[in-house]
Motif scaffolding. Sequence first.
Motif, PDB file in Angstrom:
ATOM      1  N   THR A 187       3.170  -9.599  -8.440  1.00 25.87           N
ATOM      2  CA  THR A 187       4.357  -9.088  -7.771  1.00 25.87           C
ATOM      3  C   THR A 187       4.467  -9.532  -6.316  1.00 25.87           C
ATOM      4  O   THR A 187       5.335  -9.056  -5.594  1.00 25.87           O
ATOM      5  CB  THR A 187       4.370  -7.557  -7.812  1.00 25.87           C
ATOM      6  OG1 THR A 187       3.216  -7.062  -7.111  1.00 25.87           O
ATOM      7  CG2 THR A 187       4.366  -7.058  -9.239  1.00 25.87           C
ATOM      8  N   ARG A 209       7.432  -8.694  -2.883  1.00 22.55           N
ATOM      9  CA  ARG A 209       6.984  -7.678  -1.934  1.00 22.55           C
ATOM     10  C   ARG A 209       7.260  -8.069  -0.485  1.00 22.55           C
ATOM     11  O   ARG A 209       7.197  -9.249  -0.129  1.00 22.55           O
ATOM     12  CB  ARG A 209       5.495  -7.396  -2.109  1.00 22.55           C
ATOM     13  CG  ARG A 209       5.178  -6.675  -3.403  1.00 22.55           C
ATOM     14  CD  ARG A 209       3.760  -6.160  -3.432  1.00 22.55           C
ATOM     15  NE  ARG A 209       3.481  -5.440  -4.645  1.00 22.55           N
ATOM     16  CZ  ARG A 209       3.682  -4.140  -4.791  1.00 22.55           C
ATOM     17  NH1 ARG A 209       4.168  -3.448  -3.803  1.00 22.55           N
ATOM     18  NH2 ARG A 209       3.391  -3.561  -5.938  1.00 22.55           N
ATOM     19  N   ARG A 226       7.206  -2.267  -0.284  1.00 22.10           N
ATOM     20  CA  ARG A 226       8.464  -2.489  -0.999  1.00 22.10           C
ATOM     21  C   ARG A 226       9.582  -2.925  -0.074  1.00 22.10           C
ATOM     22  O   ARG A 226      10.567  -3.511  -0.527  1.00 22.10           O
ATOM     23  CB  ARG A 226       8.868  -1.205  -1.732  1.00 22.10           C
ATOM     24  CG  ARG A 226       8.023  -0.938  -2.965  1.00 22.10           C
ATOM     25  CD  ARG A 226       8.109   0.511  -3.390  1.00 22.10           C
ATOM     26  NE  ARG A 226       7.358   1.376  -2.479  1.00 22.10           N
ATOM     27  CZ  ARG A 226       7.255   2.686  -2.620  1.00 22.10           C
ATOM     28  NH1 ARG A 226       7.870   3.289  -3.618  1.00 22.10           N
ATOM     29  NH2 ARG A 226       6.540   3.401  -1.767  1.00 22.10           N
ATOM     30  N   THR A 227       9.431  -2.649   1.214  1.00 18.10           N
ATOM     31  CA  THR A 227      10.463  -3.032   2.169  1.00 18.10           C
ATOM     32  C   THR A 227       9.822  -3.320   3.513  1.00 18.10           C
ATOM     33  O   THR A 227       8.772  -2.751   3.831  1.00 18.10           O
ATOM     34  CB  THR A 227      11.509  -1.914   2.313  1.00 18.10           C
ATOM     35  OG1 THR A 227      12.548  -2.353   3.196  1.00 18.10           O
ATOM     36  CG2 THR A 227      10.884  -0.643   2.879  1.00 18.10           C
TER      37      THR A 227
END
Length: 121
Positions: free
Chosen positions: A28, A32, A99-100
């Motif tokens: 992932t 990310r 995630r941000t």
Amino acid sequence: QVQLVESGGGLVQAGGSLRLSCAASGRTFSSRAMGWFRQAPGKEREFVAAINWSGKTYYADSMKGRFTISRDNAKNTVYLQMNSLKPEDTAVYFCAAGRTTSSIPRTYDYWGQGTQVTVSS
């Protein structure tokens, strides 16, 4: 689960440069947000820079113009190029995945173990 391993720290004279790397495991990585933080002895963890999945970058004001964050999604690696280093840049540098993009450490889910950067005067 994401594992992060930083490298590239060391001892450098003021005015010198270092390039930190952060290798990430997991499929992932490319989706990310990645950040770099630093922590000097007796001080709180401090935001340095962040980069989102598409390559948009964000910097702490004191790092703008001296530090550059980048990522290579094919290599699952994020970099921090540090130029014109100053003694006050001495700290342990950590990379983080979240995630941000954010300047707030608690918004990141995964952290590396850190790499020491020491800048001598």
